[in-house]
Design an enzyme around this catalytic site. Structure first.
Site, PDB file in Angstrom:
ATOM      1  N   THR A  12       0.832  -1.202   0.000  1.00 20.92           N
ATOM      2  CA  THR A  12       0.000   0.000   0.000  1.00 20.92           C
ATOM      3  C   THR A  12       0.866   1.252   0.000  1.00 20.92           C
ATOM      4  O   THR A  12       1.987   1.259   0.507  1.00 20.92           O
ATOM      5  CB  THR A  12      -0.946   0.027   1.212  1.00 20.92           C
ATOM      6  N   TYR A 151       2.335  11.740  14.971  1.00 25.05           N
ATOM      7  CA  TYR A 151       2.943  10.774  14.054  1.00 25.05           C
ATOM      8  C   TYR A 151       3.636   9.650  14.815  1.00 25.05           C
ATOM      9  O   TYR A 151       3.445   8.468  14.517  1.00 25.05           O
ATOM     10  CB  TYR A 151       3.941  11.492  13.143  1.00 25.05           C
TER      11      TYR A 151
END
Length: 244
Positions: A12, A151
């Site tokens: 992906t 993150y």
């Protein structure tokens, strides 16, 4: 014989950088790769760059409908997944804790955590017994650098996924590992402040930034039989910056 001869790999977010380099190497090692990306133009360019034994599927891993379409394409085509590399990611680098908004938080967690979780869940029925799942983490998950609060936390979640999925999928022989790059030279450096790249390189014990192909070869190790007795780990590929 090639290390992935006859294997089917889904990667992906493979329209650029580390994931695209990984897709190219997997094909060179005998795999057919299914790559995804959100933008059709960039996906088309990636498919052209890979050249052969590749299928492109446009979609966002944060959207259930797109993941369902990915599963449908794989089911109708190769019919199975031997290697799954969940590398699609989002980030808001430099956003301090006090500046995080609901929108920026959801944008990162929606792809990195929710997207990764449901990518693996949706493709699980197609995973071969003995398949390898590689979650692309980050050295940021082990650090406390300012501006990475959301993150870093999103990538830390992947470490937890690898542990629990290793246990839950062991009866099918499915191995789940995290690969955590850090200090790798990618096109993203072009968007960072002047001098940032040089400051990072100066902190790396091996004396330089890493290259995309060095992440790809680590991914190949985790994807192939070379790592048949490796599961549940977080493999740092960082030139030592996160280790000393």
């Amino acid at each position: 014989m090639a290390k992935l001869d006859g294997k089917v790999a889904v990667i992906t977010g493979a329209t650029s950088g580390l994931a695209l380099a990984t897709a190219k190497l997997f094909v060179a090692e005998g795999a057919h790769v299914v790559v995804t990306g959100r933008r059709q133009d960039r996906l088309d360019a990636a498919v052209a760059a890979i050249g052969h034994d590749v299928t492109g599927v446009a979609g966002d891993v944060g959207e259930f409908a797109d993941l369902a379409r990915l599963a449908d394409v794989v089911a109708a085509g190769p019919g199975r997944v031997d290697v799954l590399v969940a590398s699609a990611a989002a980030w808001t680098w430099g956003e301090r804790f006090t500046d995080v908004t609901e929108e920026s938080f959801d944008a990162v967690f929606g792809v990195n955590v929710r997207g990764t979780f449901f990518t693996v869940q949706k493709l699980l029925p197609l995973l071969s017994d003995g398949a390898s799942v590689v979650l692309i983490g980050s050295g940021a998950a082990e650090k406390g650098d300012a501006g990475t609060t959301v993150y870093a936390a999103s990538k830390a979640a992947l470490r937890s996924f690898a542990r629990t999925w290793t246990t839950e999928l062991k009866d099918r022989g499915i191995r789940v590992n995290v690969l955590s790059p850090a200090a790798i030279e990618t096109p993203a450096f072009a968007d960072l402040p002047p001098g940032f790249k040089e400051r990072i390189a100066a902190r790396v014990p091996v004396g330089r930034l890493g290259h995309e192909h060095e992440i790809a070869t680590a991914a190949l190790f985790l994807a192939s039989a070379d790592s048949s007795f490796v599961t549940g780990i977080d493999l740092p590929v960082d030139g030592g910056i996160g280790q000393v």
